[in-house]
Design an enzyme around this catalytic site. Sequence first.
Site, PDB file in Angstrom:
ATOM      1  N   CYS A  57       0.820  -1.214   0.000  1.00  0.00           N
ATOM      2  CA  CYS A  57       0.000   0.000   0.000  1.00  0.00           C
ATOM      3  C   CYS A  57       0.853   1.263   0.000  1.00  0.00           C
ATOM      4  O   CYS A  57       0.335   2.370  -0.046  1.00  0.00           O
ATOM      5  CB  CYS A  57      -0.927   0.009   1.198  1.00  0.00           C
ATOM      6  SG  CYS A  57      -2.008  -1.423   1.242  1.00  0.00           S
ATOM      7  N   CYS A 131      -0.552   9.721   4.884  1.00  0.00           N
ATOM      8  CA  CYS A 131       0.647   9.194   5.543  1.00  0.00           C
ATOM      9  C   CYS A 131       0.618   9.466   7.041  1.00  0.00           C
ATOM     10  O   CYS A 131       1.022   8.641   7.844  1.00  0.00           O
ATOM     11  CB  CYS A 131       1.910   9.829   4.965  1.00  0.00           C
ATOM     12  SG  CYS A 131       1.984   9.765   3.185  1.00  0.00           S
TER      13      CYS A 131
END
Lengths: 172, 393
Positions: A57, A131
């Site tokens: 991912c 993130c």
Amino acid sequence: MADEEQKLTDVESPDQAQSWFYSETVKDHFFNPRNFLKADPKEGEYDGEGQVGSPACGDKMHVWIKVDPKGEKITEFKWRTFGCASAIAATSMLSEMVMEKGGMSLDKAQKLKPQDIIERLSGLPARKIHCSVLGDQALRAAVNDYYERQGKNDKITPKEQFFCPFKDQCNK
Amino acid sequence: MKEVYLDHAATSPLDLQVFEAMKPYLTEDFGNPSSFHTPGKKGKDAMDQARETVAKILEARASEIIFTSGGTESDNLAILGAAWANQDQGKHIITTKFEHHAVLETIQYLEREQGFEVTYLTPDADGLITAEQVMAAMRPNTILVSIMYANNEIGTILPIAEIGKAIVKLRGEKARPVFHTDACQAPEYLDLSVEKLHVDLMTLNGGKIYGPKGVGVLYIRKGTKIKPIMHGGHQQKGLRPGTENVAGFVGMAKALEIAQKNKQKESARLVKLRDQLMAGIQKRVPKTYINGHAIKRLPNNVNLSFLDIEGEALVLYLDAQGIYASTGSACTSASLDPSHVIVATGRPFEEAHGSLRFSLGRSTTEADINYVLEKLPPLVEKLREISPVNLSK
């Protein structure tokens, strides 16, 4: 609470422009990461650990915590991250946030929001927001792991859905 | 700090000879080639000369050369123009999964919005496509085949001449399928003769070959049915309306001339440096894969996957050392997706995320390669130290 944090569109970056380059704070943490785990931990060395993401991912974080049971505070936070500059910087910054001022309380750690990390980083490019979302999830997973080890199941927050940007393609 | 630019596949600097050739047409000889006066005539003469030069290099006719605003426009004109002009004959297109986005997205647009059917060929693990694969995908209603000459990310060189020959044989007296190739990465190193390649449409781009940015070429073989995608004036046979960018055309022609003149010498020089870099990295950094075929690749292309780390992080660590590389195509670096090229060659996502491209160029020296070989290994090591991932090779 978990639901609220799933709404990724609610997470806004102070850096609204689609700029590519990172803030000085992000760069500093990226080039000089703080508190990452060097040697593999020994059995029982940490009181809780959490993992989120996968290399397929594009981001994976693994964090370890030591807890002062009396004050219910996190006294040590170590991490390892696979990912782009913002993922690395976000985990590094998170480690400072958790350990400063004598350690973050477990309660506060469970409620930490991605926005809190982004603000401390002086913003992230809009497309890099996910993130930092991983950082708070990894921390919560570690706190939950601590509570599970302590048998305090009532304090465990609901399991969270991990947001993979490629979930339709990579089947992970 | 030493600076080493290894991203020539993204873009190259303007050659000074090209700049000099362009200069007069940016200042004193500014005339519009369509004007009936002396300045206009000067512009027209320069434009005609540039077209002649390009045609000669391609072994084509000047009337078969259209200047555009770059690779993306040439690809769009080739694909949309040929698809629209030939759709009464069928609506099937063949391409590959690892084309540049200017080709891929344009074909996907036709598929999504206009009812075209598309076969996307899968390259093999080395990043190659065979002529047999292309011919096996042919249908009676195939009107267009678009396959790149050399891949912009992994540098593999595809057998365009062989594919072209097979297509010419298949179609006999018919005018379809039309064969297009995106040759943007090719002119520095490969033969551009459209007669040898048997292509009907070929895309070139100035900004990749030490020419001006914002200028491209589309070669259109005489007799190829194609429609314009922009409408306006009569310029360039109505296929590409708009006042001609004379300085840009002159620069494009000069850049192409220099690239083709030096291609053998430059190829030999860079193959040596490329192989030194590939072998040197593999020797110094464990758990590293080469992406793309070891030999059937452009002399300037090195593409590797470093397990357990993410490419963008490595690009930025290298940048801090004055080494300028990329994770793949510059056109996709704004997205989070792993390279569609590396994924098309069958590599798993976790490896594709760790890909890095070095593209060498005219300025690259052995000292540059040694500098990279000195600086890169500890940076990979540092990122691996903070990574929780430990994939086995």
